[in-house]
Design a protein around this motif. Structure first.
Motif, PDB file in Angstrom:
ATOM      1  N   MET A   1     -43.831  39.419  81.593  1.00 43.92           N
ATOM      2  CA  MET A   1     -44.685  40.333  81.001  1.00 43.92           C
ATOM      3  C   MET A   1     -44.667  40.226  79.596  1.00 43.92           C
ATOM      4  O   MET A   1     -43.651  40.157  79.092  1.00 43.92           O
ATOM      5  N   GLU A   2     -45.904  40.172  79.113  1.00 41.50           N
ATOM      6  CA  GLU A   2     -46.007  40.151  77.456  1.00 41.50           C
ATOM      7  C   GLU A   2     -46.039  41.751  77.112  1.00 41.50           C
ATOM      8  O   GLU A   2     -46.909  42.422  77.568  1.00 41.50           O
ATOM      9  N   ILE A   3     -45.260  42.214  76.063  1.00 46.09           N
ATOM     10  CA  ILE A   3     -44.995  43.392  75.520  1.00 46.09           C
ATOM     11  C   ILE A   3     -45.894  43.199  74.185  1.00 46.09           C
ATOM     12  O   ILE A   3     -45.288  42.514  73.371  1.00 46.09           O
ATOM     13  N   ARG A   4     -47.007  43.807  73.957  1.00 44.84           N
ATOM     14  CA  ARG A   4     -47.512  43.772  72.578  1.00 44.84           C
ATOM     15  C   ARG A   4     -47.920  45.155  72.017  1.00 44.84           C
ATOM     16  O   ARG A   4     -47.880  46.161  72.671  1.00 44.84           O
ATOM     17  N   LEU A   5     -48.444  44.939  70.809  1.00 43.84           N
ATOM     18  CA  LEU A   5     -48.989  46.414  70.166  1.00 43.84           C
ATOM     19  C   LEU A   5     -50.229  46.571  70.881  1.00 43.84           C
ATOM     20  O   LEU A   5     -51.042  45.836  71.333  1.00 43.84           O
ATOM     21  N   TYR A  21     -41.333  39.347  75.388  1.00 43.16           N
ATOM     22  CA  TYR A  21     -41.516  39.019  76.649  1.00 43.16           C
ATOM     23  C   TYR A  21     -40.547  39.484  77.741  1.00 43.16           C
ATOM     24  O   TYR A  21     -39.243  39.431  77.413  1.00 43.16           O
ATOM     25  N   GLU A  22     -40.770  40.153  78.802  1.00 40.44           N
ATOM     26  CA  GLU A  22     -39.848  40.676  79.989  1.00 40.44           C
ATOM     27  C   GLU A  22     -40.312  40.079  81.317  1.00 40.44           C
ATOM     28  O   GLU A  22     -41.408  39.827  81.408  1.00 40.44           O
ATOM     29  N   PHE A  37     -42.076  47.442  80.994  1.00 36.66           N
ATOM     30  CA  PHE A  37     -41.851  48.336  79.991  1.00 36.66           C
ATOM     31  C   PHE A  37     -40.649  49.204  79.855  1.00 36.66           C
ATOM     32  O   PHE A  37     -40.092  49.276  78.900  1.00 36.66           O
ATOM     33  N   ASP A  38     -40.092  49.464  81.007  1.00 34.08           N
ATOM     34  CA  ASP A  38     -38.752  50.283  81.068  1.00 34.08           C
ATOM     35  C   ASP A  38     -37.840  49.514  80.823  1.00 34.08           C
ATOM     36  O   ASP A  38     -36.730  49.836  79.792  1.00 34.08           O
ATOM     37  N   GLN A  39     -37.693  48.237  81.013  1.00 35.95           N
ATOM     38  CA  GLN A  39     -36.677  47.007  80.637  1.00 35.95           C
ATOM     39  C   GLN A  39     -36.780  46.990  79.079  1.00 35.95           C
ATOM     40  O   GLN A  39     -35.776  47.031  78.393  1.00 35.95           O
ATOM     41  N   ALA A  69     -50.079  41.797  84.128  1.00 31.42           N
ATOM     42  CA  ALA A  69     -48.894  40.938  84.665  1.00 31.42           C
ATOM     43  C   ALA A  69     -49.307  39.540  85.171  1.00 31.42           C
ATOM     44  O   ALA A  69     -50.360  39.519  85.363  1.00 31.42           O
ATOM     45  N   VAL A  70     -48.560  38.629  85.058  1.00 36.58           N
ATOM     46  CA  VAL A  70     -48.615  37.320  85.441  1.00 36.58           C
ATOM     47  C   VAL A  70     -47.703  37.168  86.822  1.00 36.58           C
ATOM     48  O   VAL A  70     -46.417  37.002  86.630  1.00 36.58           O
TER      49      VAL A  70
END
Length: 77
Positions: A1-5, A21-22, A37-39, A69-70
């Motif tokens: 997962m990409e976490i982005r602004l 990235y998670e 996102f929790d992670q 998600a991918v």
């Protein structure tokens, strides 16, 4: 997962909108986005490198999102 602004959060020139990235295991996209996102939130709270990155960029987890998600098909047993 990409976490982005989030799209409406200003990003300084030369910096990526991607914050982290998670990698998570989940049954579907919604579960994966929530788990990632929790992670990410836990890492921001406890991991020194991530805490510093967020402080340096003057960001909070409220400025970030996990928009998609991918899936990795090869993970099926």
């Amino acid at each position: 997962m990409e976490i982005r602004l989030k799209d409406w959060i200003r990003c300084s020139p030369g910096l990526s909108r991607t914050v982290a990235y998670e990698e998570v295991i989940a049954w579907d996209e919604i579960e994966a986005r929530h788990a990632a996102f929790d992670q990410f939130e836990r890492r921001c709270k406890y991991e020194p490198v991530m805490k510093r990155k967020m402080l340096d960029r003057q960001l909070s987890t409220l400025d970030c999102c996990a928009p998609d998600a991918v899936g990795l098909d090869g993970m099926k047993g």
